[in-house]
Design an enzyme around this catalytic site. Structure first.
Site, PDB file in Angstrom:
ATOM      1  N   GLN A  89       0.854  -1.273  -0.090  1.00 26.34           N
ATOM      2  CA  GLN A  89      -0.190   0.045   0.094  1.00 26.34           C
ATOM      3  C   GLN A  89       0.851   1.078  -0.016  1.00 26.34           C
ATOM      4  O   GLN A  89       0.387   2.313  -0.007  1.00 26.34           O
ATOM      5  CB  GLN A  89      -0.812  -0.022   1.326  1.00 26.34           C
ATOM      6  CG  GLN A  89      -1.721  -1.043   1.281  1.00 26.34           C
ATOM      7  CD  GLN A  89      -2.725  -1.228   2.399  1.00 26.34           C
ATOM      8  OE1 GLN A  89      -2.387  -0.658   3.353  1.00 26.34           O
ATOM      9  NE2 GLN A  89      -3.856  -2.175   2.581  1.00 26.34           N
ATOM     10  N   HIS A 152      -0.915   0.016   5.726  1.00 26.92           N
ATOM     11  CA  HIS A 152      -1.546   1.060   6.628  1.00 26.92           C
ATOM     12  C   HIS A 152      -0.351   2.518   6.814  1.00 26.92           C
ATOM     13  O   HIS A 152       0.071   2.453   8.073  1.00 26.92           O
ATOM     14  CB  HIS A 152      -1.759   0.516   8.074  1.00 26.92           C
ATOM     15  CG  HIS A 152      -2.850  -0.531   8.016  1.00 26.92           C
ATOM     16  ND1 HIS A 152      -3.402  -1.199   9.018  1.00 26.92           N
ATOM     17  CD2 HIS A 152      -3.327  -1.288   6.875  1.00 26.92           C
ATOM     18  CE1 HIS A 152      -4.228  -2.000   8.757  1.00 26.92           C
ATOM     19  NE2 HIS A 152      -4.294  -1.908   7.360  1.00 26.92           N
ATOM     20  N   GLU A 246     -14.701   3.748  10.783  1.00 25.19           N
ATOM     21  CA  GLU A 246     -15.166   4.927  11.853  1.00 25.19           C
ATOM     22  C   GLU A 246     -15.057   6.118  11.106  1.00 25.19           C
ATOM     23  O   GLU A 246     -14.326   6.535  10.219  1.00 25.19           O
ATOM     24  CB  GLU A 246     -14.365   4.768  13.049  1.00 25.19           C
ATOM     25  CG  GLU A 246     -14.397   3.599  14.085  1.00 25.19           C
ATOM     26  CD  GLU A 246     -13.559   3.736  15.165  1.00 25.19           C
ATOM     27  OE1 GLU A 246     -13.550   2.901  16.049  1.00 25.19           O
ATOM     28  OE2 GLU A 246     -12.885   4.825  15.567  1.00 25.19           O
ATOM     29  N   TYR A 256      -8.632   7.017  20.562  1.00 25.45           N
ATOM     30  CA  TYR A 256      -9.526   6.564  19.924  1.00 25.45           C
ATOM     31  C   TYR A 256      -9.566   5.094  19.734  1.00 25.45           C
ATOM     32  O   TYR A 256     -10.469   4.437  19.233  1.00 25.45           O
ATOM     33  CB  TYR A 256      -9.542   7.075  18.397  1.00 25.45           C
ATOM     34  CG  TYR A 256      -9.777   8.660  18.630  1.00 25.45           C
ATOM     35  CD1 TYR A 256     -11.214   9.114  18.091  1.00 25.45           C
ATOM     36  CD2 TYR A 256      -9.002   9.729  18.801  1.00 25.45           C
ATOM     37  CE1 TYR A 256     -11.551  10.369  18.413  1.00 25.45           C
ATOM     38  CE2 TYR A 256      -9.433  10.759  19.040  1.00 25.45           C
ATOM     39  CZ  TYR A 256     -10.527  11.314  18.639  1.00 25.45           C
ATOM     40  OH  TYR A 256     -10.885  12.518  18.692  1.00 25.45           O
ATOM     41  N   TYR A 267      -9.654 -10.403  10.411  1.00 20.31           N
ATOM     42  CA  TYR A 267      -9.961 -11.028   9.023  1.00 20.31           C
ATOM     43  C   TYR A 267     -10.428 -12.190   8.958  1.00 20.31           C
ATOM     44  O   TYR A 267     -10.796 -12.827   8.233  1.00 20.31           O
ATOM     45  CB  TYR A 267      -8.802 -10.652   8.104  1.00 20.31           C
ATOM     46  CG  TYR A 267      -8.862  -9.145   7.839  1.00 20.31           C
ATOM     47  CD1 TYR A 267      -9.696  -8.220   7.222  1.00 20.31           C
ATOM     48  CD2 TYR A 267      -7.316  -8.409   8.324  1.00 20.31           C
ATOM     49  CE1 TYR A 267      -9.588  -6.809   6.938  1.00 20.31           C
ATOM     50  CE2 TYR A 267      -7.206  -7.122   8.066  1.00 20.31           C
ATOM     51  CZ  TYR A 267      -8.381  -6.401   7.518  1.00 20.31           C
ATOM     52  OH  TYR A 267      -8.006  -5.043   7.296  1.00 20.31           O
TER      53      TYR A 267
END
Length: 376
Positions: A89, A152, A246, A256, A267
């Site tokens: 990513q 991420h 979220e 958070y 997963y």
């Protein structure tokens, strides 16, 4: 009847008895939309920014920075960027214009820097040349704590009214426990000055109990960020695991919860935690089960779409409920409902409002960039 794996079923039961964010009603409107292509030659576009004159800049995950004169047509490459780490990513990611762009032409970009063994999101800025062909005098102002994963990165950028810069930093996937440590930038939102220095009023500015750059922590992979100058409010979307995406209001120094609390499961269906809320941890304004993989976030400030002014919009990029644009109906700073738009059209990576008041979306893959028009 639909059957769920045991872990997912448990998570759905937890979500059903959770916080005030539960049971967000589905709303509908009479507004009909269509997508009009404006840039068809785009490979994995990631972030977009319109210049004051209507020209468009966008990042491509592997292709760097692209410039589109007039905001529509064939993009041209912008030279001057440092090489990026592009596995998984990783790549060239978020983009933001300096609030004083009209006079200094400074562009800020987040990208993945490093290699397989040690990498992290870095932030650079440089001057966009007058003809839009190059980024000049490129300077690095921040590099997140290193990880050895290609997943991420977060990497959305937003300037606040006071000129400070917010940036989202994902927790690197396998380092989720470190998202609970404000001394580490994994799973955080940082706040820095334009030159990378630390604002004196940051919650951990003295470095005693947290990284001076950290503004909030306990996040997973935050791929939507929007600063509302009218209310001095920072909004964020982040990916849950399997379920539990979220939409949050970000508060100074707040936790958070990831991975101590979540509305999702792992997963493979196993339970990450049986807690959906805990003292000292923030609750989302709304959440998604199943996942949509929210990416990109903006507020509509125009009257282009009847009845939608003031609402928030995020892209659904993936997951069992993704591939759509989501309208988040906002009333007095709270979520009144959600409406799914353009369902099953494209996986949407980013959404912004253009200078013409229209919404523009970039797809996750190689489909391009589109203007969201009213359908006849």
């Amino acid at each position: 009847m639909r059957f769920y794996p045991a872990g997912l079923a448990a998570a759905l039961m937890l979500a059903a008895c959770g916080s005030a964010a539960e049971n967000t009603p589905t709303v509908s409107s009479d507004v009909k939309l269509k997508l009009t292509p404006v840039v068809t030659e785009a490979e994995f576009p990631w972030g977009m920014a319109f210049l004051p004159n209507g020209d468009l800049l966008f990042t491509e995950k592997e292709g760097g920075l692209k410039y589109v004169a007039g905001g529509e047509g064939t993009p041209t490459p912008v030279s001057g960027l440092p090489p990026a780490y592009t596995e998984g990513q990783a790549g060239y990611l978020g983009i933001a214009l300096d609030p004083d762009f009209a006079t200094n032409r400074q562009v800020y970009i987040s990208y993945s820097k490093g290699d397989d063994a040690a990498n992290g999101a870095a932030i650079i800025h440089g001057r966009l040349s007058d003809d839009g062909s190059a980024l000049e005098d490129v300077t690095e102002i921040f590099w997140a704590d290193r990880r050895d994963t290609a997943y991420h990165f977060g990497s959305r950028l937003q300037f606040a009214s006071d000129g400070t810069l917010y940036a989202t930093l994902g927790e690197g996937f396998k380092y989720m426990e470190q998202a609970q440590d404000p001394k580490i930038t994994h799973g955080s939102i940082i706040r820095i000055n334009k030159d990378g220095s630390i604002p004196a009023d940051n919650p951990f500015a003295d470095g005693a109990v947290g990284n001076p750059a950290v503004w909030s922590y306990g996040h997973r992979n935050e791929q939507g960020l929007y600063y509302d100058a009218d209310t001095d409010t920072l909004y964020e979307t982040e990916h849950g695991p399997k379920g539990g995406d979220e939409f949050n209001i970000i508060k100074k120094g707040a936790n958070y919860g990831w991975p101590k609390i979540t509305y999702g499961v792992d997963y493979d269906g196993t339970i990450i935690t049986d807690q959906t809320e805990a003292e000292g941890m923030e609750q989302p304004l709304t959440y998604w089960v199943p996942s949509i993989a929210p990416s990109g976030l903006t507020k509509l400030t125009s009257d282009v779409y009847p009845g939608w002014k003031g609402d928030m919009f995020t892209g659904g990029m993936n997951g069992p409920a993704g591939l759509k644009l989501v309208r988040i109906d906002m009333e007095d700073g709270k979520v009144a409902g959600r409406e799914d738009l353009l369902v099953d059209e494209y996986p949407i990576r980013d959404v912004i409002q253009g200078p013409d008041g229209h919404l523009y979306v970039a797809t996750k893959d190689m489909d391009g960039i589109f203007r969201v028009d009213l359908a006849e």
